[in-house]
Motif scaffolding. Structure first.
Motif, PDB file in Angstrom:
ATOM      1  N   CYS A   1       0.694  -1.113   0.020  1.00  0.00           N
ATOM      2  CA  CYS A   1      -0.078  -0.083  -0.189  1.00  0.00           C
ATOM      3  C   CYS A   1       0.743   1.192  -0.052  1.00  0.00           C
ATOM      4  CB  CYS A   1      -0.980   0.251   1.229  1.00  0.00           C
ATOM      5  SG  CYS A   1      -2.071  -1.521   1.003  1.00  0.00           S
ATOM      6  N   ALA A   2       2.032   1.236   0.601  1.00  0.00           N
ATOM      7  CA  ALA A   2       2.915   2.514   0.571  1.00  0.00           C
ATOM      8  C   ALA A   2       3.394   2.672  -0.686  1.00  0.00           C
ATOM      9  CB  ALA A   2       4.092   2.226   1.608  1.00  0.00           C
ATOM     10  N   GLN A   3       3.864   1.820  -1.482  1.00  0.00           N
ATOM     11  CA  GLN A   3       4.102   1.907  -2.916  1.00  0.00           C
ATOM     12  C   GLN A   3       2.979   2.393  -3.750  1.00  0.00           C
ATOM     13  OE1 GLN A   3       7.511   1.708  -3.884  1.00  0.00           O
ATOM     14  NE2 GLN A   3       6.774   2.560  -5.622  1.00  0.00           N
ATOM     15  N   ARG A   4       1.808   2.038  -3.448  1.00  0.00           N
ATOM     16  CA  ARG A   4       0.724   2.429  -4.479  1.00  0.00           C
ATOM     17  C   ARG A   4       0.461   3.797  -3.958  1.00  0.00           C
ATOM     18  NH1 ARG A   4      -2.244  -1.830  -6.555  1.00  0.00           N
ATOM     19  NH2 ARG A   4      -1.760  -3.711  -5.550  1.00  0.00           N
ATOM     20  N   ILE A   5       0.479   4.323  -2.787  1.00  0.00           N
ATOM     21  CA  ILE A   5       0.641   5.668  -2.302  1.00  0.00           C
ATOM     22  C   ILE A   5       1.321   6.784  -2.855  1.00  0.00           C
ATOM     23  CG2 ILE A   5       0.528   7.290  -0.217  1.00  0.00           C
ATOM     24  CD1 ILE A   5      -0.678   4.754   1.311  1.00  0.00           C
ATOM     25  N   ILE A   6       2.613   6.183  -3.161  1.00  0.00           N
ATOM     26  CA  ILE A   6       3.613   6.877  -3.660  1.00  0.00           C
ATOM     27  C   ILE A   6       3.143   7.058  -5.042  1.00  0.00           C
ATOM     28  CG2 ILE A   6       6.128   6.699  -4.261  1.00  0.00           C
ATOM     29  CD1 ILE A   6       6.625   5.541  -1.280  1.00  0.00           C
ATOM     30  N   GLU A   7       3.225   6.031  -5.656  1.00  0.00           N
ATOM     31  CA  GLU A   7       3.074   5.816  -7.096  1.00  0.00           C
ATOM     32  C   GLU A   7       1.773   6.856  -7.502  1.00  0.00           C
ATOM     33  OE1 GLU A   7       2.753   1.991  -8.478  1.00  0.00           O
ATOM     34  OE2 GLU A   7       4.857   1.385  -8.038  1.00  0.00           O
ATOM     35  N   CYS A   8       0.822   7.100  -6.853  1.00  0.00           N
ATOM     36  CA  CYS A   8      -0.562   7.628  -7.033  1.00  0.00           C
ATOM     37  C   CYS A   8      -0.169   9.033  -6.776  1.00  0.00           C
ATOM     38  CB  CYS A   8      -1.433   7.132  -6.129  1.00  0.00           C
ATOM     39  SG  CYS A   8      -2.389   5.630  -6.912  1.00  0.00           S
ATOM     40  N   GLY A   9       0.730   9.554  -6.098  1.00  0.00           N
ATOM     41  CA  GLY A   9       1.040  10.909  -5.673  1.00  0.00           C
ATOM     42  C   GLY A   9       0.085  11.589  -4.573  1.00  0.00           C
ATOM     43  N   PHE A  10      -0.182  10.567  -3.676  1.00  0.00           N
ATOM     44  CA  PHE A  10      -0.987  11.370  -2.320  1.00  0.00           C
ATOM     45  C   PHE A  10      -0.222  12.371  -1.840  1.00  0.00           C
ATOM     46  CE2 PHE A  10      -3.498   7.482  -2.873  1.00  0.00           C
ATOM     47  CZ  PHE A  10      -4.742   7.981  -2.497  1.00  0.00           C
ATOM     48  N   GLN A  11      -0.433  13.485  -1.216  1.00  0.00           N
ATOM     49  CA  GLN A  11       0.039  14.418  -0.390  1.00  0.00           C
ATOM     50  C   GLN A  11       0.256  14.294   0.921  1.00  0.00           C
ATOM     51  OE1 GLN A  11      -2.234  18.170  -1.013  1.00  0.00           O
ATOM     52  NE2 GLN A  11      -2.774  18.129   0.804  1.00  0.00           N
ATOM     53  N   LYS A  12      -0.637  13.435   1.419  1.00  0.00           N
ATOM     54  CA  LYS A  12      -0.740  13.378   2.903  1.00  0.00           C
ATOM     55  C   LYS A  12      -1.630  12.087   3.392  1.00  0.00           C
ATOM     56  CE  LYS A  12      -0.482  16.838   5.764  1.00  0.00           C
ATOM     57  NZ  LYS A  12      -1.013  17.875   6.748  1.00  0.00           N
TER      58      LYS A  12
ATOM     59  N   PHE B   1       1.834  -9.906  11.750  1.00  0.00           N
ATOM     60  CA  PHE B   1       2.045 -10.666  10.265  1.00  0.00           C
ATOM     61  C   PHE B   1       3.318 -10.281   9.844  1.00  0.00           C
ATOM     62  CE2 PHE B   1      -2.583 -10.251  10.823  1.00  0.00           C
ATOM     63  CZ  PHE B   1      -2.936 -11.691  11.047  1.00  0.00           C
ATOM     64  N   SER B   2       3.749  -9.096   9.928  1.00  0.00           N
ATOM     65  CA  SER B   2       5.026  -8.663   9.461  1.00  0.00           C
ATOM     66  C   SER B   2       5.623  -7.415  10.128  1.00  0.00           C
ATOM     67  CB  SER B   2       4.835  -8.526   7.875  1.00  0.00           C
ATOM     68  OG  SER B   2       4.106  -7.253   7.719  1.00  0.00           O
ATOM     69  N   ARG B   3       6.759  -6.980   9.793  1.00  0.00           N
ATOM     70  CA  ARG B   3       7.318  -5.929  10.268  1.00  0.00           C
ATOM     71  C   ARG B   3       7.001  -4.650   9.343  1.00  0.00           C
ATOM     72  NH1 ARG B   3      12.308  -3.511  10.374  1.00  0.00           N
ATOM     73  NH2 ARG B   3      12.478  -2.156  12.351  1.00  0.00           N
ATOM     74  N   CYS B   4       6.158  -3.754   9.862  1.00  0.00           N
ATOM     75  CA  CYS B   4       5.706  -2.755   8.741  1.00  0.00           C
ATOM     76  C   CYS B   4       6.895  -1.455   8.964  1.00  0.00           C
ATOM     77  CB  CYS B   4       4.298  -2.444   9.141  1.00  0.00           C
ATOM     78  SG  CYS B   4       3.759  -1.164   7.988  1.00  0.00           S
ATOM     79  N   GLU B   5       7.098  -1.032   7.943  1.00  0.00           N
ATOM     80  CA  GLU B   5       7.878   0.342   7.735  1.00  0.00           C
ATOM     81  C   GLU B   5       7.118   1.318   6.751  1.00  0.00           C
ATOM     82  OE1 GLU B   5      11.886  -0.662   6.774  1.00  0.00           O
ATOM     83  OE2 GLU B   5      12.061  -2.021   8.617  1.00  0.00           O
ATOM     84  N   GLY B   6       5.914   1.301   7.042  1.00  0.00           N
ATOM     85  CA  GLY B   6       5.037   2.021   6.055  1.00  0.00           C
ATOM     86  C   GLY B   6       5.259   3.619   6.204  1.00  0.00           C
ATOM     87  N   VAL B   7       5.546   4.167   7.431  1.00  0.00           N
ATOM     88  CA  VAL B   7       5.570   5.352   7.924  1.00  0.00           C
ATOM     89  C   VAL B   7       6.942   5.957   7.148  1.00  0.00           C
ATOM     90  CG1 VAL B   7       6.139   7.003   9.626  1.00  0.00           C
ATOM     91  CG2 VAL B   7       4.013   5.702   9.829  1.00  0.00           C
ATOM     92  N   SER B   8       7.899   5.017   7.372  1.00  0.00           N
ATOM     93  CA  SER B   8       9.305   5.388   6.921  1.00  0.00           C
ATOM     94  C   SER B   8       9.481   5.630   5.455  1.00  0.00           C
ATOM     95  CB  SER B   8      10.370   4.219   7.310  1.00  0.00           C
ATOM     96  OG  SER B   8      10.455   4.364   8.761  1.00  0.00           O
TER      97      SER B   8
ATOM     98  N   ASP C   1       3.860  13.668   3.637  1.00  0.00           N
ATOM     99  CA  ASP C   1       3.583  13.909   4.979  1.00  0.00           C
ATOM    100  C   ASP C   1       2.532  12.964   5.648  1.00  0.00           C
ATOM    101  OD1 ASP C   1       5.197  16.178   4.737  1.00  0.00           O
ATOM    102  OD2 ASP C   1       3.355  17.428   4.158  1.00  0.00           O
ATOM    103  N   VAL C   2       2.957  12.317   6.941  1.00  0.00           N
ATOM    104  CA  VAL C   2       2.139  11.401   7.394  1.00  0.00           C
ATOM    105  C   VAL C   2       1.853  12.044   8.989  1.00  0.00           C
ATOM    106  CG1 VAL C   2       2.187   9.029   8.319  1.00  0.00           C
ATOM    107  CG2 VAL C   2       3.406   9.714   6.346  1.00  0.00           C
TER     108      VAL C   2
END
Length: 167
Positions: A106-117, A128-135, A143-144
Motif C-alpha cells: 500500500c505504501a508503494q501504491r500511495i507513492i505511485e499515485c501521488g498522495f500528498q498526505k 504478521f510482518s514488520r511494517c515500515e510504511g511510515v518510513s 507527510d504522515v
C-alpha cells in the motif's frame, strides 16, 4: 531530489481545523474497517480517499476480490486513478510496506499515485510482518500524521487477532 516528508503524532485536535476534519474522516475509515470480513491471517482496515475536502472513495479489507487491502480497494473504486494525485488518505492502520502475498504494498501504491498526505490511527502491530510504511512514505516526500487519540478505536475491529494487552 525528493523533499523529505514529515511525520507527526497528535493526541488531540486542539481546535486545529485540519485535525478536526481528519478526525471526522478517520471515523469514517473506522466504520469501513468494521465492514471487513474477519479472517485469522489479516487485519480489518478501513480507508477513505479525500479530494478537496470531499470523500471520493472508501474501501475496506477484502472488499474486492483478490485479497485486497483497504487502500487498494479504495483506489480501484476511484473513477480515475489519476484523481489520487494530491489527495489525502485516511486509514485506520499504518500503510503496509510489505505484502506476504508478493503484491505491491500500500505504501508503494500511495507513492505511485501521488498522495500528498496520509493520516492513520495506529502503527501496524508486528502480528504478521514488520511494517515500515511510515518510513517509506516520509522518505518519498509524503507527510504522515498518526492520530494517536483514535488508536484504540482503530484496533477494535481487530480485537480477535491481537493480544488483549495490546488493546
Amino acid at each position: 531530489m525528493v523533499r523529505q516528508g514529515t511525520y507527526r503524532v497528535v493526541y488531540d485536535c486542539d481546535g486545529d481545523d485540519e485535525l478536526e476534519k481528519a478526525f471526522e474522516f478517520m471515523n469514517l475509515a473506522i466504520l469501513q474497517a468494521y465492514m471487513s470480513v474477519n479472517v485469522n491471517t489479516a487485519f480489518n482496515v478501513g480507508s477513505v480517499i479525500v479530494i478537496d475536502d470531499v470523500v471520493s472513495s472508501t474501501g475496506y479489507s477484502r472488499e474486492l476480490e483478490g485479497n485486497k487491502h483497504s487502500t487498494e480497494c479504495a483506489l480501484e473504486k476511484l473513477d480515475n486513478i489519476r484523481m489520487a494525485r494530491g489527495a489525502v488518505l485516511y486509514t485506520t492502520l499504518e500503510p503496509c510496506s510489505y505484502r506476504l502475498s508478493g503484491k505491491k504494498s500500500c505504501a508503494q501504491r500511495i507513492i505511485e499515485c501521488g498522495f500528498q498526505k496520509v493520516f492513520f490511527g495506529v502503527k501496524e502491530p508486528d502480528t504478521f510482518s514488520r511494517c515500515e510504511g511510515v518510513s517509506v512514505l516520509v522518505s518519498a516526500g509524503i507527510d504522515v500524521v498518526c492520530m494517536k487519540m483514535l488508536e484504540e478505536a482503530c484496533l477494535e475491529p481487530n480485537r480477535s487477532l491481537l493480544n488483549r494487552d495490546y488493546l
